[in-house]
Design an enzyme around this catalytic site. Structure first.
Site, PDB file in Angstrom:
ATOM      1  N   ASP A  41       0.833  -0.983  -0.308  1.00  0.00           N
ATOM      2  CA  ASP A  41      -0.509  -0.219   0.552  1.00  0.00           C
ATOM      3  C   ASP A  41       0.960   1.362  -0.038  1.00  0.00           C
ATOM      4  O   ASP A  41       2.181   1.260   0.633  1.00  0.00           O
ATOM      5  CB  ASP A  41      -1.358   0.202   1.033  1.00  0.00           C
ATOM      6  CG  ASP A  41      -1.756  -0.867   1.133  1.00  0.00           C
ATOM      7  OD1 ASP A  41      -2.670  -1.174   0.011  1.00  0.00           O
ATOM      8  OD2 ASP A  41      -2.929  -1.174   2.348  1.00  0.00           O
ATOM      9  N   ARG A 180      -2.970  -5.266   9.084  1.00  0.00           N
ATOM     10  CA  ARG A 180      -4.158  -3.947   9.186  1.00  0.00           C
ATOM     11  C   ARG A 180      -5.209  -4.076   9.828  1.00  0.00           C
ATOM     12  O   ARG A 180      -6.413  -3.574  10.888  1.00  0.00           O
ATOM     13  CB  ARG A 180      -4.958  -2.901   8.245  1.00  0.00           C
ATOM     14  CG  ARG A 180      -4.225  -1.596   7.769  1.00  0.00           C
ATOM     15  CD  ARG A 180      -4.573  -1.367   6.163  1.00  0.00           C
ATOM     16  NE  ARG A 180      -4.447  -1.931   5.150  1.00  0.00           N
ATOM     17  CZ  ARG A 180      -5.866  -2.327   3.946  1.00  0.00           C
ATOM     18  NH1 ARG A 180      -6.501  -1.965   4.509  1.00  0.00           N
ATOM     19  NH2 ARG A 180      -5.852  -3.227   3.022  1.00  0.00           N
TER      20      ARG A 180
END
Length: 300
Positions: A41, A180
């Site tokens: 990311d 996450r």
């Protein structure tokens, strides 16, 4: 400019996509034959192996390696993206922080094979469209849990400061693991909303952060630096068993021929093939216990 062949271990900077990194390295190396080995990311930094030249042909084998990350998780808020870039969707001011023992017990409960639901803000494709594209359109769809493996979690630091305690963990995990989501799930099991503040990938397979190079240094590289500093193609294949073959057999490999061996091999097993000077020349797959066939040949 020379044709470069090898693996560059990039320390990916914050704010760049993996595709952005590939584009910049294509320009710096002067070649189109560049590919990354698994998306990071934009907000994530750390190890991103980049395959250049003939090394692009082994990129697929780097995808399956285990990874290691260092993450900081904050308790008290959850967001749409599960990290600090998203909108807050739940908030709770903690009046008492979990004890370190409670935190440690919950963290360790995630070691092993676990089920994760991919976050909406991810590159997973459903129905031909990536989840993050649907999320940006304001859509949320049902996702099926996926099994991943957490090999090890270590609690590195714990800041109990209220109303938003945070903790730092080091995680070694299988491909496809969303750190996450792991952070959010740890928070949920503790009884609090949570989101990830930062994430660094410290290892990808055999490559570590200590081996990585950043763009600032890369932009100063000479042609000789490129030639000498790239990791060899077979460094991405250390998990694959190897065979050293005679010169006669190496000559047959040049023509892409199957080979009959005296020694036993394991059917369907992939093998690294070396000549008598330990020069990496090919990847072969065993057809039966004595015969191997070409998978990829690197001889010119």
């Amino acid at each position: 400019m020379s044709e470069y062949n090898g693996i560059l271990v990039l320390n990916k900077p914050k704010g760049m996509t993996s595709h952005d990194c590939v584009s910049k390295i294509r320009r710096l190396a002067g070649t189109k034959r560049v590919g990354h080995t698994g998306t990071l990311d934009p907000e994530v930094t750390g190890v991103l192996p980049i395959c250049i030249g003939q090394a692009t042909r082994v990129a697929e084998y780097l995808l399956d390696y285990e990874k290691e990350y260092t993450a900081v998780i904050s308790l008290g808020k959850s967001t749409t993206t599960q990290d600090q870039t998203g909108e807050v969707i739940e908030e709770l001011a903690l009046t008492e922080a979990p004890t370190e023992t409670e935190l440690e017990e919950v963290i360790q409960s995630f070691v092993g094979r676990i089920q994760q639901i991919p976050p909406m803000y991810s590159a997973v494709k459903i129905g031909g469209k990536r989840l993050h594209q649907l999320a940006r359109e304001g859509k949320e769809i049902e996702r099926q849990p996926r099994e991943v493996q957490i090999y090890h979690i270590e609690l590195l630091d714990y800041n109990k400061q209220l109303p938003s305690p945070s903790f730092k963990i080091k995680v070694r995990c299988s491909k496809g693991t969303y750190i996450r989501t792991l952070g959010v799930d740890i928070g949920r099991k503790l009884g609090f909303p949570a989101h990830m503040i930062s994430l660094i990938r410290s290892k990808s397979g055999p490559f570590s952060l200590a081996q990585s190079i950043d763009f600032e240094e890369l932009e100063r590289w000479s042609e000789e630096d490129w030639i000498q500093s790239l990791y060899p193609i077979d460094s991405a294949l250390l998990h694959v068993p190897d065979l050293t073959l005679s010169e006669d057999m190496i000559q047959r490999i040049k023509y892409g021929q199957s080979l009959r061996l005296h020694d036993n091999v394991i059917r369907d097993q992939l093998y690294r093939i070396y000549d008598e000077n330990r020069q990496f020349v090919a990847l072969y797959t065993a057809v039966n216990e004595h015969t191997i066939k070409p998978r990829k040949v690197f001889l010119e």
